[in-house]
Design a protein around this motif. Structure first.
Motif, short mmCIF file in Angstrom:
data_model
loop_
_atom_site.label_atom_id
_atom_site.label_comp_id
_atom_site.label_asym_id
_atom_site.label_seq_id
_atom_site.Cartn_x
_atom_site.Cartn_y
_atom_site.Cartn_z
N ASP A 349 37.54 -69.13 -32.86
CA ASP A 349 36.87 -69.03 -34.15
C ASP A 349 36.01 -70.27 -34.41
OD1 ASP A 349 36.08 -68.56 -36.71
OD2 ASP A 349 38.10 -68.50 -37.60
N ASP A 350 34.69 -70.16 -34.10
CA ASP A 350 33.72 -71.23 -34.38
C ASP A 350 34.17 -72.58 -33.77
OD1 ASP A 350 31.31 -72.14 -35.43
OD2 ASP A 350 32.24 -72.81 -37.30
N VAL A 351 34.51 -72.53 -32.49
CA VAL A 351 35.09 -73.69 -31.82
C VAL A 351 33.98 -74.60 -31.26
CG1 VAL A 351 36.47 -74.47 -29.84
CG2 VAL A 351 37.24 -72.54 -31.25
N ARG A 364 29.57 -75.49 -28.68
CA ARG A 364 29.10 -75.46 -30.06
C ARG A 364 29.31 -74.07 -30.67
NH1 ARG A 364 25.00 -77.10 -27.10
NH2 ARG A 364 23.70 -75.32 -27.69
N GLY A 365 30.17 -74.02 -31.67
CA GLY A 365 30.33 -72.81 -32.48
C GLY A 365 30.70 -71.57 -31.70
N ILE A 366 31.64 -71.69 -30.76
CA ILE A 366 32.02 -70.54 -29.93
C ILE A 366 32.95 -69.62 -30.71
CG2 ILE A 366 33.12 -69.81 -27.79
CD1 ILE A 366 30.59 -71.40 -27.32
N GLY A 367 32.63 -68.33 -30.73
CA GLY A 367 33.47 -67.37 -31.42
C GLY A 367 33.55 -66.04 -30.68
N PHE A 368 34.76 -65.60 -30.37
CA PHE A 368 34.97 -64.28 -29.76
C PHE A 368 36.46 -63.98 -29.87
CE2 PHE A 368 35.51 -67.29 -26.32
CZ PHE A 368 36.66 -66.86 -25.69
N ASP A 400 37.52 -79.95 -31.35
CA ASP A 400 37.20 -80.85 -32.47
C ASP A 400 37.07 -80.09 -33.79
OD1 ASP A 400 37.07 -83.11 -30.76
OD2 ASP A 400 35.05 -82.51 -30.15
N ARG A 401 36.43 -78.91 -33.71
CA ARG A 401 36.22 -78.13 -34.93
C ARG A 401 36.50 -76.66 -34.62
NH1 ARG A 401 32.22 -81.54 -34.32
NH2 ARG A 401 30.73 -79.99 -33.52
N GLY A 402 36.76 -75.89 -35.68
CA GLY A 402 37.09 -74.50 -35.51
C GLY A 402 38.58 -74.31 -35.23
N GLU A 403 38.93 -73.17 -34.63
CA GLU A 403 40.34 -72.88 -34.37
C GLU A 403 40.46 -71.88 -33.23
OE1 GLU A 403 43.81 -72.62 -37.47
OE2 GLU A 403 42.92 -70.62 -37.26
N ILE A 404 41.49 -72.06 -32.41
CA ILE A 404 41.84 -71.07 -31.39
C ILE A 404 43.21 -70.52 -31.77
CG2 ILE A 404 42.29 -70.67 -28.94
CD1 ILE A 404 40.58 -73.10 -28.30
N HIS A 409 48.38 -67.08 -34.60
CA HIS A 409 48.72 -68.45 -34.96
C HIS A 409 47.88 -69.44 -34.16
CE1 HIS A 409 52.19 -67.27 -37.38
NE2 HIS A 409 52.54 -66.44 -36.40
N ALA A 410 47.48 -70.53 -34.81
CA ALA A 410 46.71 -71.57 -34.11
C ALA A 410 47.52 -72.11 -32.94
CB ALA A 410 46.36 -72.71 -35.07
N ILE A 411 46.85 -72.35 -31.82
CA ILE A 411 47.59 -72.81 -30.63
C ILE A 411 48.23 -74.18 -30.88
CG2 ILE A 411 46.24 -71.46 -28.98
CD1 ILE A 411 44.66 -73.99 -28.32
#
Length: 590
Positions: A349-351, A364-368, A400-404, A409-411
């Motif tokens: 989510d926007d990683v 930059r801003g990876i989301g899938f 650094d930013r976003g969430e996996i 649940h966040a890793i």
């Protein structure tokens, strides 16, 4: 070859020494035994000098029959006691020192297992390995003979000094006036010793690093004529090591005669007073012999105390570097959520992510998102961020930013061991250990699994045929990093290892890109078995291997630029179509 950040130490001696002592104080009984031996040894040496007085005054001058009869037995007893005390002190200190080195090495190795990947990116393997070898040997020298000399010879100096005061306090007081001068010289020398010791340890790390690179890359060195380049690089670090060692040796060699000369001035002055009988009264032959015996007896301990300073400073410099390594922050493991077996749902989510040594984001801003059981392939030119992206999932690096998220649940909420238990990895660069084939398949937490399960995993990885053809089958040693096996065989061992783990999530990082077509076809059958019924994330160089993936994610310059299945992306005519046409040499790509 690339150089990396050097490990050095700025830790003050006031922090290093007490910390090293805490390792020693775990064994108070042995320390007490060694200390008792040192005290008895120093006392026996003082008594042997003292015996000169009754020997000369009573036996030789006064012809005292009691003295004549018992003095030989007394001397024999002192030598026997001195020998026993010396054994106790040496054995006790060696036992403690070896345990200290054992514990320090264990702590360093444990820290290696806990350090984040970013640490190894910054520090060359050769330099970190030197911590377990050269650095700990320096601590061993400082903790055995050096400490024994420091304590034992210091006690001898104290004993001889007290004896001198007992015989003639005024002459002893004159002798002690050189003490502050000697202390000043030792202090100046100590600073130089430690500075040179740090430089020597760093150059030893460089020597280990260059040697390791040449040994691993010896084929490249030979084919590309790199012998001269590597020889020059080695000569630079080896020459620096030699220069620092010589400066240290010169300082040590010069400090001993300087201190002895200062002591000799005091001795000469005292001799001049004593022979004139103005040193506090007339001295008997026994007094004179005892006094000068004590003075001369101090010369050996003073020389050793000065010389051993180099060893101690080397040990302290090594200990400082080791303690700084031990103090390095380990991998963050703050999660408290446990998980037995994940379903395999993954969301990026926007990683965004940047390496600690870089000022720019590499992602930059990876989301899938990935549904359980899906196969998602990641493609893109070299340097687009594919491997970096998937290295975030097992938390080799933290974003650094976003969430996996894994199963909503966040890793970072999961315990690190629990998270990694959900993931298997098959890499292009297969890592095998110098163990048997069975040991490499059933590696780590899989070690207790029965042989039948290991053999079943090998069969499903299409590795059983070549394993069973080996002289010792599954008990065949593979050599360092599997040097005894071909690339395809190593890859099938890695697939068998992943099959045996049976984790719900699988990461394939260009697992077949370095293989020939025939080997790739054989290994693909093992991969098909491995990918079945689990969430699979594939980094692929050959697009032909991922056309059937549920989704293809296209990366470019650290960003996600396209995603969809093969047909959709080809119809879209974007980055994926361009990569496909270049790889398959389509005329319309020109």
């Amino acid at each position: 070859m690339a150089s990396k950040k050097k490990i050095h130490t700025d830790m003050p001696l006031g922090e290093i020494y007490p910390r090293l002592l805490r390792y020693s104080f775990r064994y108070k009984g042995w320390l007490g035994l060694a200390g008792l031996g040192m005290a008895l040894y120093a006392g026996a040496d003082t008594a042997l000098i003292y015996i000169l007085k009754p020997l000369l005054d009573g036996s030789i001058v006064d012809r005292d029959p009691w003295m004549i009869h018992w003095i030989p037995f007394f001397m024999l007893g002192l030598f026997i006691g001195r020998g026993i005390a010396g054994f106790l002190s040496s054995y006790g200190m060696s036992w403690v020192a070896n345990r200290v080195v054992y514990n320090v090495r264990t702590d360093v190795f444990d820290k290696f297992l806990k350090l984040p990947a970013a640490f190894f990116d910054k520090n060359a393997t050769g330099r970190t390995t030197a911590m377990l070898t050269y650095y700990t040997s320096q601590i061993s020298g400082a903790a055995t003979s050096a400490i024994t000399i420091m304590v034992q010879d210091s006690l001898r100096v104290v004993g001889f000094t007290l004896l001198m005061f007992w015989v003639n306090w005024s002459l002893a007081l004159i002798t002690l006036l050189v003490g502050p001068v000697i202390a000043l010289v030792v202090n100046l020398v100590s600073k130089r010793f430690r500075r040179y010791s740090v430089s020597i340890q760093q150059s030893m790390g460089d020597i280990t690093h260059i040697s390791e690179e040449v040994l691993i890359g010896q084929r490249v060195v030979k084919v590309f004529g790199g012998e001269g380049h590597e020889r020059e690089a080695f000569e630079r670090v080896n020459g620096k090591n030699q220069r620092m060692a010589m400066r240290k040796a010169t300082t040590s060699a010069a400090s001993v005669p300087v201190i002895q000369f200062i002591a000799a001035i005091a001795i000469a002055f005292v001799v001049g007073i004593a022979v004139r009988d103005t040193g506090g009264g007339v001295m008997t032959p026994g007094d004179l012999a005892t006094f000068f015996g004590a003075m001369m007896g101090m010369m050996g301990p003073i020389k050793r105390l000065t010389s051993v300073n180099a060893t101690i400073q080397s040990g302290m410099a090594a200990a400082g570097a080791i303690f700084e390594l031990i103090d390095e922050p380990g991998e963050p493991d703050d999660g408290d959520r446990s998980i037995a077996r994940a379903r395999g749902s993954i969301v990026f989510d926007d990683v965004s992510f940047a390496y600690p040594s870089s000022e720019h984001d590499v992602l930059r801003g990876i989301g899938f998102s990935v549904e359980p059981g899906q196969t998602v392939a990641f493609v893109g030119r070299s340097g687009s961020g594919k491997s970096t992206l998937l290295s975030l999932l097992p938390r080799f690096y933290d974003y650094d930013r976003g969430e996996i998220r894994l199963d909503t649940h966040a890793i970072t909420d999961y315990r690190l061991a629990d998270l990694r238990r959900q993931i298997s990895l098959v890499d292009q660069n297969v890592v095998l250990f110098n163990d048997t084939i069975a040991g490499n398949i059933a590696y780590g937490s899989l070690g207790g699994i029965e042989r039948a399960q290991v053999e079943d995993a090998a069969r499903r990885a299409y590795a059983a045929d070549f394993i069973e053809a080996l002289p010792k089958g599954y008990d065949t040693k593979v050599g360092q990093n599997g040097i005894m096996l071909s690339g395809g065989q190593r890859q099938r061992i890695a697939i068998a290892r992943a099959l045996l783990k049976d984790a719900p999530i699988l990461i394939l990082d260009e697992a077949t890109s370095a293989l020939d077509t025939e080997s790739e076809r054989a290994i693909q059958q093992g991969l098909d078995n491995l990918m079945r019924d689990r969430t699979t994330l594939v980094i692929a160089h050959r697009l032909s291997t991922i056309q059937d993936a549920d989704r293809i994610v296209v990366m470019h310059d650290g960003a996600l630029v396209e995603q969809g299945d093969h047909a959709t992306l080809m119809a879209h005519g974007g980055h994926y179509r361009s990569l496909h046409d270049i790889q398959f040499s389509r005329p319309d790509a020109l």
